[in-house]
Motif scaffolding. Structure first.
Motif, PDB file in Angstrom:
ATOM      1  N   THR A  73       0.848  -1.193   0.000  1.00  0.00           N
ATOM      2  CA  THR A  73       0.000   0.000   0.000  1.00  0.00           C
ATOM      3  C   THR A  73       0.882   1.240   0.000  1.00  0.00           C
ATOM      4  O   THR A  73       1.827   1.334   0.784  1.00  0.00           O
ATOM      5  CB  THR A  73      -0.926   0.013   1.225  1.00  0.00           C
ATOM      6  OG1 THR A  73      -1.697  -1.192   1.245  1.00  0.00           O
ATOM      7  CG2 THR A  73      -1.870   1.205   1.182  1.00  0.00           C
ATOM      8  N   ALA A  74       0.564   2.164  -0.900  1.00  0.00           N
ATOM      9  CA  ALA A  74       1.332   3.405  -0.988  1.00  0.00           C
ATOM     10  C   ALA A  74       0.400   4.600  -0.838  1.00  0.00           C
ATOM     11  O   ALA A  74      -0.736   4.587  -1.341  1.00  0.00           O
ATOM     12  CB  ALA A  74       2.072   3.488  -2.323  1.00  0.00           C
ATOM     13  N   HIS A  75       0.879   5.610  -0.146  1.00  0.00           N
ATOM     14  CA  HIS A  75       0.139   6.865  -0.030  1.00  0.00           C
ATOM     15  C   HIS A  75      -0.042   7.455  -1.423  1.00  0.00           C
ATOM     16  O   HIS A  75       0.838   7.357  -2.281  1.00  0.00           O
ATOM     17  CB  HIS A  75       0.916   7.831   0.873  1.00  0.00           C
ATOM     18  CG  HIS A  75       0.126   9.032   1.301  1.00  0.00           C
ATOM     19  ND1 HIS A  75      -0.191  10.069   0.442  1.00  0.00           N
ATOM     20  CD2 HIS A  75      -0.394   9.377   2.515  1.00  0.00           C
ATOM     21  CE1 HIS A  75      -0.869  10.985   1.094  1.00  0.00           C
ATOM     22  NE2 HIS A  75      -1.018  10.593   2.357  1.00  0.00           N
ATOM     23  N   PRO A  93      -9.441   3.178  -4.810  1.00  0.00           N
ATOM     24  CA  PRO A  93      -8.622   3.806  -3.771  1.00  0.00           C
ATOM     25  C   PRO A  93      -9.240   3.575  -2.401  1.00  0.00           C
ATOM     26  O   PRO A  93     -10.417   3.221  -2.284  1.00  0.00           O
ATOM     27  CB  PRO A  93      -8.657   5.291  -4.150  1.00  0.00           C
ATOM     28  CG  PRO A  93      -9.925   5.452  -4.904  1.00  0.00           C
ATOM     29  CD  PRO A  93     -10.148   4.158  -5.631  1.00  0.00           C
ATOM     30  N   ARG A  94      -8.433   3.755  -1.368  1.00  0.00           N
ATOM     31  CA  ARG A  94      -8.968   3.634  -0.009  1.00  0.00           C
ATOM     32  C   ARG A  94      -8.225   4.592   0.902  1.00  0.00           C
ATOM     33  O   ARG A  94      -7.245   5.214   0.494  1.00  0.00           O
ATOM     34  CB  ARG A  94      -8.859   2.205   0.512  1.00  0.00           C
ATOM     35  CG  ARG A  94      -7.456   1.671   0.743  1.00  0.00           C
ATOM     36  CD  ARG A  94      -7.515   0.209   1.125  1.00  0.00           C
ATOM     37  NE  ARG A  94      -6.218  -0.382   1.389  1.00  0.00           N
ATOM     38  CZ  ARG A  94      -5.690  -0.523   2.606  1.00  0.00           C
ATOM     39  NH1 ARG A  94      -6.346  -0.060   3.665  1.00  0.00           N
ATOM     40  NH2 ARG A  94      -4.525  -1.108   2.776  1.00  0.00           N
ATOM     41  N   ASP A 128      -3.759   0.386  -3.088  1.00  0.00           N
ATOM     42  CA  ASP A 128      -3.150  -0.932  -2.957  1.00  0.00           C
ATOM     43  C   ASP A 128      -2.546  -1.355  -4.294  1.00  0.00           C
ATOM     44  O   ASP A 128      -3.092  -1.068  -5.368  1.00  0.00           O
ATOM     45  CB  ASP A 128      -4.185  -1.966  -2.523  1.00  0.00           C
ATOM     46  CG  ASP A 128      -4.607  -1.800  -1.082  1.00  0.00           C
ATOM     47  OD1 ASP A 128      -3.827  -1.245  -0.291  1.00  0.00           O
ATOM     48  OD2 ASP A 128      -5.738  -2.225  -0.740  1.00  0.00           O
ATOM     49  N   TYR A 129      -1.425  -2.079  -4.207  1.00  0.00           N
ATOM     50  CA  TYR A 129      -0.737  -2.619  -5.381  1.00  0.00           C
ATOM     51  C   TYR A 129      -0.564  -4.116  -5.155  1.00  0.00           C
ATOM     52  O   TYR A 129      -0.136  -4.540  -4.086  1.00  0.00           O
ATOM     53  CB  TYR A 129       0.618  -1.930  -5.567  1.00  0.00           C
ATOM     54  CG  TYR A 129       0.483  -0.465  -5.903  1.00  0.00           C
ATOM     55  CD1 TYR A 129       0.626  -0.015  -7.211  1.00  0.00           C
ATOM     56  CD2 TYR A 129       0.186   0.472  -4.922  1.00  0.00           C
ATOM     57  CE1 TYR A 129       0.485   1.330  -7.526  1.00  0.00           C
ATOM     58  CE2 TYR A 129       0.034   1.814  -5.225  1.00  0.00           C
ATOM     59  CZ  TYR A 129       0.191   2.229  -6.534  1.00  0.00           C
ATOM     60  OH  TYR A 129       0.037   3.561  -6.844  1.00  0.00           O
TER      61      TYR A 129
END
Length: 277
Positions: free
Chosen positions: A120-122, A143-144, A159-160
């Motif tokens: 997970t990346a900002h 997105p979340r 999320d990736y």
């Protein structure tokens, strides 16, 4: 999901388990706002209690916490378990070190059966997003938001996802045995591999017409097993190897190459599998 090897190396880069002796420097990393700005779960300020909680977390089964050493100096770390997260000291940014570290740890994780990996990346962490995309991660469509302890607010994230099959396709396993290099077979190899089947025995090799299905059935999926292409120093395909839990099966393009390579390849494969067992 089992634990990984304790030590992983790539030249001057080394991944190893975190120890209590590392906590002073790791604490300094996690009190650098340039680092912790992008780490949702890191408390601020990051003190001795939080440092020991991190160390204890890394000892949980399946939570593989590693520090990253570059030329013997601790420069960051990562954790690969239920999810993937990582950090790097700012003075070592933009040198490709985290890409190397992630390739090393993800390859090790997917050598055995494992579920897809999620990082997970900002939404504003451009460097991390580009890193994950460059490694082949797929972007989750939705997105979340996540709560960040550093800002005490809920912030936008993405999320990736990386599936093991996707990783093996983008970063195929390669290794050497004897004087030959090995890589997983692909459907594009069908024409040259078909040339070998004229001299092959009936087991385990298929008829030429059945070769595409055979390649798919034995496609490399981890655990060091699958159908591999063997190439010489000129990158010329000289044979194929079916690696299974039983004895390796080899098939060469000609009798001369069989005589030249078989014994040394089988000896090296036997040593490799003995080391893994």
């Amino acid at each position: 999901m089992g634990n990984l090897l304790d030590i992983l190396t790539d030249g001057d880069l080394r991944l190893r388990p975190m120890s209590a002796d590392d906590l002073t420097l790791v604490t300094a990393h996690f009190n650098d706002k340039r680092v912790t700005r992008w780490l949702a779960a890191v408390a601020q300020p990051f003190g001795p209690e939080a440092a020991h909680e991190l160390l204890a977390h890394g000892m949980h089964s399946g939570e593989n916490l590693r520090v990253i050493e570059y030329h013997g100096r601790l420069v960051g770390g990562l954790c690969i378990g239920a999810s993937l997260w990582y950090w790097l000291a700012p003075e070592f940014w933009r040198q490709g070190l985290m890409r190397r570290a992630l390739k090393l740890i993800i390859t090790a994780r997917f050598t055995s059966t494992a579920p897809p990996l999620i990082a997970t990346a900002h939404a504003e962490n451009t460097a991390s997003r580009e890193l994950l995309i460059g490694l082949g991660f797929s972007i989750s469509p939705a997105p979340r938001r996540m709560f960040f302890h550093g800002t005490e607010t809920s912030e936008p994230c993405r999320d990736y996802v990386m599936a093991p099959e996707q990783w093996h396709l983008l970063h195929p396993l390669t290794f050497r045995a004897g004087d030959l290099s090995f890589r997983p077979a692909r459907q594009q190899d069908t024409p040259v591999l078909a040339q070998m089947l004229t001299a092959a025995g009936p087991v385990p090799w298929p008829e030429r017409e059945a070769l595409p299905g055979f390649i798919e059935e034995h496609r490399y999926r981890g655990a060091g097993q699958g159908l591999f292409v063997m190439s010489d120093s000129n990158r010329r395909c000289v044979g194929m190897a079916l690696l299974t839990v039983a004895d390796p099966q080899l098939c060469f393009l000609s009798e001369g190459e069989d005589n030249r390579y078989r014994v040394q390849v089988m000896d090296d494969l036997a040593r490799t599998f003995a080391t893994r067992s």
